[in-house]
Design a protein around this motif. Structure first.
Motif, mmCIF file in Angstrom:
data_model
loop_
_atom_site.group_PDB
_atom_site.id
_atom_site.type_symbol
_atom_site.label_atom_id
_atom_site.label_comp_id
_atom_site.label_asym_id
_atom_site.label_seq_id
_atom_site.Cartn_x
_atom_site.Cartn_y
_atom_site.Cartn_z
ATOM 1 N N SER A 3 0.845 -1.186 0.000
ATOM 2 C CA SER A 3 0.000 0.000 0.000
ATOM 3 C C SER A 3 0.887 1.244 0.000
ATOM 4 O O SER A 3 1.760 1.376 0.850
ATOM 5 C CB SER A 3 -0.910 -0.019 1.227
ATOM 6 N N LEU A 4 0.677 2.117 -0.986
ATOM 7 C CA LEU A 4 1.426 3.370 -1.065
ATOM 8 C C LEU A 4 0.531 4.499 -0.571
ATOM 9 O O LEU A 4 -0.658 4.513 -0.891
ATOM 10 C CB LEU A 4 1.830 3.674 -2.511
ATOM 11 N N GLU A 22 7.105 1.296 -9.698
ATOM 12 C CA GLU A 22 8.325 0.601 -10.150
ATOM 13 C C GLU A 22 9.100 0.036 -8.956
ATOM 14 O O GLU A 22 9.629 -1.073 -9.015
ATOM 15 C CB GLU A 22 9.258 1.560 -10.913
ATOM 16 N N GLY A 23 9.168 0.825 -7.886
ATOM 17 C CA GLY A 23 9.872 0.402 -6.682
ATOM 18 C C GLY A 23 9.262 -0.853 -6.071
ATOM 19 O O GLY A 23 9.984 -1.758 -5.646
ATOM 20 N N VAL A 24 7.939 -0.901 -6.052
ATOM 21 C CA VAL A 24 7.239 -2.086 -5.516
ATOM 22 C C VAL A 24 7.564 -3.313 -6.377
ATOM 23 O O VAL A 24 7.855 -4.397 -5.854
ATOM 24 C CB VAL A 24 5.709 -1.859 -5.453
ATOM 25 N N VAL A 25 7.552 -3.112 -7.702
ATOM 26 C CA VAL A 25 7.850 -4.230 -8.623
ATOM 27 C C VAL A 25 9.280 -4.723 -8.401
ATOM 28 O O VAL A 25 9.531 -5.927 -8.313
ATOM 29 C CB VAL A 25 7.634 -3.796 -10.098
ATOM 30 N N LYS A 26 10.216 -3.793 -8.275
ATOM 31 C CA LYS A 26 11.620 -4.146 -8.066
ATOM 32 C C LYS A 26 11.797 -4.967 -6.790
ATOM 33 O O LYS A 26 12.451 -6.006 -6.796
ATOM 34 C CB LYS A 26 12.449 -2.855 -7.988
ATOM 35 N N ARG A 27 11.200 -4.484 -5.699
ATOM 36 C CA ARG A 27 11.337 -5.175 -4.415
ATOM 37 C C ARG A 27 10.670 -6.543 -4.423
ATOM 38 O O ARG A 27 11.061 -7.425 -3.668
ATOM 39 C CB ARG A 27 10.766 -4.303 -3.287
ATOM 40 N N SER A 28 9.649 -6.709 -5.266
ATOM 41 C CA SER A 28 8.920 -7.994 -5.304
ATOM 42 C C SER A 28 9.735 -9.093 -5.990
ATOM 43 O O SER A 28 9.457 -10.268 -5.815
ATOM 44 C CB SER A 28 7.604 -7.821 -6.072
ATOM 45 N N ARG A 29 10.726 -8.709 -6.783
ATOM 46 C CA ARG A 29 11.549 -9.631 -7.565
ATOM 47 C C ARG A 29 10.752 -10.428 -8.590
ATOM 48 O O ARG A 29 11.202 -11.467 -9.062
ATOM 49 C CB ARG A 29 12.345 -10.583 -6.652
ATOM 50 N N VAL A 30 9.537 -9.959 -8.921
ATOM 51 C CA VAL A 30 8.775 -10.598 -9.999
ATOM 52 C C VAL A 30 9.442 -10.210 -11.321
ATOM 53 O O VAL A 30 9.653 -9.033 -11.591
ATOM 54 C CB VAL A 30 7.293 -10.156 -9.988
ATOM 55 N N GLU A 31 9.803 -11.208 -12.118
ATOM 56 C CA GLU A 31 10.517 -10.966 -13.380
ATOM 57 C C GLU A 31 9.566 -10.819 -14.557
ATOM 58 O O GLU A 31 9.808 -10.069 -15.493
ATOM 59 C CB GLU A 31 11.492 -12.125 -13.654
ATOM 60 N N ARG A 32 8.473 -11.588 -14.519
ATOM 61 C CA ARG A 32 7.560 -11.616 -15.664
ATOM 62 C C ARG A 32 6.150 -11.816 -15.133
ATOM 63 O O ARG A 32 5.903 -12.751 -14.346
ATOM 64 C CB ARG A 32 7.933 -12.789 -16.573
ATOM 65 N N GLY A 33 5.240 -10.934 -15.503
ATOM 66 C CA GLY A 33 3.872 -11.064 -15.015
ATOM 67 C C GLY A 33 3.074 -9.805 -15.242
ATOM 68 O O GLY A 33 3.210 -9.141 -16.264
ATOM 69 N N ILE A 34 2.256 -9.483 -14.225
ATOM 70 C CA ILE A 34 1.369 -8.326 -14.315
ATOM 71 C C ILE A 34 1.456 -7.556 -13.005
ATOM 72 O O ILE A 34 1.510 -8.152 -11.932
ATOM 73 C CB ILE A 34 -0.097 -8.775 -14.527
ATOM 74 N N CYS A 35 1.454 -6.233 -13.096
ATOM 75 C CA CYS A 35 1.352 -5.411 -11.894
ATOM 76 C C CYS A 35 -0.064 -4.853 -11.828
ATOM 77 O O CYS A 35 -0.502 -4.118 -12.708
ATOM 78 C CB CYS A 35 2.374 -4.283 -11.923
ATOM 79 N N TYR A 36 -0.776 -5.251 -10.772
ATOM 80 C CA TYR A 36 -2.147 -4.808 -10.549
ATOM 81 C C TYR A 36 -2.113 -3.598 -9.620
ATOM 82 O O TYR A 36 -1.471 -3.637 -8.570
ATOM 83 C CB TYR A 36 -2.956 -5.958 -9.929
ATOM 84 N N ILE A 37 -2.794 -2.522 -10.024
ATOM 85 C CA ILE A 37 -2.796 -1.268 -9.263
ATOM 86 C C ILE A 37 -4.249 -0.917 -8.968
ATOM 87 O O ILE A 37 -5.062 -0.802 -9.892
ATOM 88 C CB ILE A 37 -2.131 -0.147 -10.097
#
Ligand code: ZN
Length: 136
Positions: A3-4, A22-37
């Protein structure tokens, strides 16, 4: 789910949250997928649009203002019916592909929290989702 907290500065404000997401994606270490916002508010929403020229942001705000003026006639007693309608028009969620651990946004695309009843603190929920491993 991360949560931001996002602070809007004006009564109507589009806040660029691309770097935070982008920061959340980086920290998650998910390489390939979808970012749900997802924006859990009834007078705020989230859009993808140009973040290079700030005049585009202004034009979106002004066009929504012309489409849905603050003064009614509306029936909602709280007095912020226009904010609810604008939030309904832009929507509460977006999905962005994740490729090689990064948001696969277009060159000119950014992610914006849209506050239509600010200024105030808003929450944005961000969930990177890993794609299932496949052979391709
Ligand atoms: Zn209301």
């Amino acid at each position: 789910m991360q949560s931001l907290t996002v602070k809007s500065r004006y009564s109507t404000d589009l806040v660029d949250i691309t770097r935070e997401v982008e920061g959340v994606v980086k920290r998650s270490r998910v390489e390939r997928g979808i970012c749900y916002i997802f924006v859990p508010h009834t007078t705020a929403g989230v859009v993808l649009n140009e973040n290079a020229d700030p005049s585009v942001r202004k034009d979106i705000i002004n066009a929504l203002e012309r489409l849905v003026p603050w003064e009614g006639p509306y029936t909602h007693g709280e007095g912020n019916a226009a904010a609810h309608i604008k939030a309904a028009l832009v929507g509460s969620s977006q999905n962005v592909p994740i490729v090689k651990g990064r948001l696969a946004l277009g060159t000119w695309q950014g992610i914006f929290l849209c506050d239509f009843d600010g200024p105030r603190d808003r929450q944005v929920m961000v969930q990177p989702i890993e794609a299932e491993a496949t052979d391709d």
